[in-house]
Design an enzyme around this catalytic site. Sequence first.
Site, PDB file in Angstrom:
ATOM      1  N   LEU A  28      -5.634  19.166  -3.831  1.00  0.00           N
ATOM      2  CA  LEU A  28      -4.776  19.093  -5.039  1.00  0.00           C
ATOM      3  C   LEU A  28      -5.565  18.709  -6.217  1.00  0.00           C
ATOM      4  CD1 LEU A  28      -1.623  17.038  -3.653  1.00  0.00           C
ATOM      5  CD2 LEU A  28      -1.581  19.477  -4.175  1.00  0.00           C
ATOM      6  N   GLY A  29      -6.716  17.957  -5.977  1.00  0.00           N
ATOM      7  CA  GLY A  29      -7.365  17.671  -6.989  1.00  0.00           C
ATOM      8  C   GLY A  29      -8.793  16.807  -6.732  1.00  0.00           C
ATOM      9  N   ASP A 145      -7.288   5.652 -17.773  1.00  0.00           N
ATOM     10  CA  ASP A 145      -7.308   7.039 -17.682  1.00  0.00           C
ATOM     11  C   ASP A 145      -6.136   7.924 -17.967  1.00  0.00           C
ATOM     12  OD1 ASP A 145      -8.998   9.418 -17.711  1.00  0.00           O
ATOM     13  OD2 ASP A 145      -8.950   9.656 -15.533  1.00  0.00           O
TER      14      ASP A 145
END
EC number: 2.7.11.1
Length: 554
Positions: A28-29, A145
Amino acid sequence: SWRKMATAEKQKHDGRVRIGHYILGDTLGVGTFGKVKVGKHELTGHKVAVKILNRQKIRSLDVVGKIRREIQNLKLFRHPHIIKLYQVISTPSDIFMVMEYVSGGELFDYICKNGRLDEKESRRLFQQILSGVDYCHRHMVVHRDLKPENVLLDAHMNAKIADFGLSNMMSDGEFLRTSCGSPNYAAPEVISGRLYAGPEVDIWSSGVILYALLCGTLPFDDDHVPTLFKKICDGIFYTPQYLNPSVISLLKHMLQVDPMKRATIKDIREHEWFKQDLPKYLFPEDPSYSSTMIDDEALKEVCEKFECSEEEVLSCLYNRNHQDPLAVAYHLIIDNRRIMNEAKDFYLATSPPDSFLDDHHLTRPHPERVPFLVAETPRARHTLDELNPQKSKHQGVRKAKWHLGIRSQSRPNDIMAEVCRAIKQLDYEWKVVNPYYLRVRRKNPVTSTYSKMSLQLYQVDSRTYLLDFRSIDDEITEAKSGTATPQRSGSVSNYRSCQRSDSDAEAQGKSSEVSLTSSVTSLDSSPVDLTPRPGSHTIEFFEMCANLIKILAQ
């Protein structure tokens, strides 16, 4: 607690990597510490997101000492707009964080595809995001973040903040020296290398997200990085004419270059634009939150989860050491209880999104539900009775007359552990059909007959579980349904009684074989009739439910 893999750290399943009960799929990442992959439960097909933390990278970043307790606290986080951490699986080379999976993708991709959102929808999502940020800040966790890529959308277009998982715990006087995150969303003090405390950088990033929601673009953007940095440090950004003057004032306060002059969460919550149509559950009030009274149940839970003594926890609380992980965990437990109570009241009074609590379903016919961790994945059906994994194999099964339920967002294993604790405390006898399906009985001291019910844990959606209470009318129904052994003695001897030894239980099983029939016949040929009066079984069933619910609520 962290679960250790008994064999190889990664097991192959038909050529695919298997971690615990999950088969890993597509990536997914990719993040600082490793990849995030989609995982699928091998039995139920339930999807999760699995973050893989490489131990070598964790060692090189010198965070080994604090990551265990931090993750333990993150497992306690329960907020409707924060991605949940369900489980941590530890291997010699990696740490696998099993997290909530949502299907709607990133807010970033949604904006790229659809452009800016209207003001009302932007405000709704921003309210949800800020509620999640506030929840974490109050428990000493900073994101650092925040960006549209880390805000996910569920199937009902509700925001879910991801990647709180590896942020450092805040401490007074401890500044976060690591410059991290994406430059476009980073605060001036971050990109310029100055010291920053934490919460104020999340406020800046939240302001950038709000601008992106309203405008479909970023307030600070440039392909040339030095020019981008100058724009951020100057704090000057374009405000389109279509923006409401009220929201412009909020954006300027949030995107204030001087962190000391920047808006706080309190400032944002009091802003007129933000307060409009604000759901009460996002910022619930609790007068007892700052109380000096110690909550014994919360204290006990912290001791169990952290394997520490009550004295250690009390020392942190009495010394007002709010940054200590033990104190954070204690307040998390109390806060979770408060949020769930407030949210329940809110959702009973409104028509909420399906993604949180789902209490409004109680007023409608049962929707489709999937049993959690059963031997097979049944076809979609519409009643709890039909979804029983054993009963579904048999046709013509009579529907139970009664069903009650308790909803929870705790982990399934924790729910069943609490249920067994309560059953044991009540001195009921129980039989485990599978880890999420129990049959329970209580002996009537007058008639010597047994009142029986079944407890089945169902998964309502990706976050919510329903513990279903069902009355069992007689042994014949059980035998036909396939949930009991055909022989009465086998059925009885499999019940557990916490007060007896195994040999005592076996003897009791043999003697109870007779008493099981006493509800329809007398023990001898005497004219004494011990058959329960019509309706008494129902009353006893409700008594069993009430007793169990009372213990579970403590």
